[in-house]
Design an enzyme around this catalytic site. Structure first.
Site, mmCIF file in Angstrom:
data_model
loop_
_atom_site.group_PDB
_atom_site.id
_atom_site.type_symbol
_atom_site.label_atom_id
_atom_site.label_comp_id
_atom_site.label_asym_id
_atom_site.label_seq_id
_atom_site.Cartn_x
_atom_site.Cartn_y
_atom_site.Cartn_z
ATOM 1 N N ASP A 1 -57.754 -9.790 -4.744
ATOM 2 C CA ASP A 1 -57.060 -8.850 -5.623
ATOM 3 C C ASP A 1 -57.969 -8.528 -6.794
ATOM 4 O O ASP A 1 -58.804 -9.342 -7.187
ATOM 5 C CB ASP A 1 -55.702 -9.386 -6.087
ATOM 6 C CG ASP A 1 -55.791 -10.610 -6.980
ATOM 7 O OD1 ASP A 1 -55.903 -10.436 -8.208
ATOM 8 O OD2 ASP A 1 -55.745 -11.736 -6.458
ATOM 9 N N ASP B 1 -45.531 -8.939 -10.778
ATOM 10 C CA ASP B 1 -46.235 -10.069 -11.385
ATOM 11 C C ASP B 1 -45.362 -10.705 -12.467
ATOM 12 O O ASP B 1 -45.131 -10.101 -13.520
ATOM 13 C CB ASP B 1 -47.553 -9.563 -11.973
ATOM 14 C CG ASP B 1 -48.517 -10.673 -12.334
ATOM 15 O OD1 ASP B 1 -48.056 -11.797 -12.591
ATOM 16 O OD2 ASP B 1 -49.728 -10.412 -12.365
ATOM 17 N N GLU C 1 -45.258 -13.537 -14.935
ATOM 18 C CA GLU C 1 -45.991 -14.577 -15.654
ATOM 19 C C GLU C 1 -46.161 -14.146 -17.108
ATOM 20 O O GLU C 1 -45.679 -13.100 -17.517
ATOM 21 C CB GLU C 1 -47.358 -14.822 -15.002
ATOM 22 C CG GLU C 1 -48.255 -13.592 -15.001
ATOM 23 C CD GLU C 1 -49.634 -13.871 -14.408
ATOM 24 O OE1 GLU C 1 -50.139 -15.002 -14.570
ATOM 25 O OE2 GLU C 1 -50.212 -12.952 -13.795
#
Length: 211
Positions: free
Chosen positions: A18, A109, A111
């Site tokens: 990625d 995502d 986080e």
């Protein structure tokens, strides 16, 4: 015998990368030659609450190097301070259409720093994911047990975990799921980010594995 088994397992492992920065066709070709041929995941929504305008060309470069659309995903990093979690998803999806991005899946995502309230964070998560589901975005979640517990509480289970693929990070340089520990309603992952911030082939990448 164990060493032979390990070599066979690694040889059959599906490895990919990625990226969050512009990446050239030559870099992707170099990475494929190193065995990272299974998937590429490109950042398409930034934590500033804006579409990553580098994503379309980076995806084109990946496709030109041999990554098929079936093996091309993007990831979405939400802007928590921007608010309007559902609106961000709608704007993102409009940009996907505007730029004619062809991808298999969007990874959300989960986080970083959100708010100090787990209930607010849970609400933000569901606003975002419910909008993705309403639009019909094929998606998964990127998250770790550590961040999940900090953001939502260790006992919080995502309502759609059983039908949502999980991509988790653990930088142990081991392309396997032997380290995985259940959280958030997930009992097994779909993909692992096993090494981060690698400089290779004139690119900055993370290494990923899926069986």
């Amino acid at each position: 015998m164990f060493a032979l088994f390990l070599c066979i397992a690694l040889a059959s492992a599906k490895l990919g990368i990625d990226v969050s920065q512009p990446t050239s066709t030559s870099s992707f070709t170099c990475l494929r030659n190193k065995g990272f041929t299974t998937m590429v995941i490109v950042r398409a929504w930034k934590s500033t609450g804006s579409f990553d305008t580098n994503a379309p060309q980076t995806l084109k470069n990946a496709n030109a190097a041999g990554f098929s659309i079936e093996n091309s995903d993007v990831y979405y990093y939400p802007c928590i301070s921007c608010g309007n979690m559902a609106g961000q998803v709608r704007t993102f999806w409009q940009k996907v259409g505007q730029y004619s991005l062809k991808v298999k899946r969007v990874w959300f995502d989960i986080e970083g720093t959100w708010t100090s309230s787990v209930s607010t964070n849970q609400n933000y998560l569901m606003q975002m994911m419910n909008e993705a589901r309403a639009i019909g975005i094929v998606h998964g979640i990127y998250g770790s047990k550590y961040y999940w517990g900090n953001l939502f509480g260790s006992s919080y289970k995502y309502a759609y975990a059983s039908s949502t693929p999980l991509w988790y990070p653990h930088y142990d340089n081991s392309p396997s799921f032997s380290d995985f520990s259940s959280f958030g309603g997930w009992t097994s992952p779909s993909m692992k980010q096993y090494r981060g911030d690698v400089s290779v082939c004139s690119a900055g990448v993370d290494y990923n594995y899926k069986p």
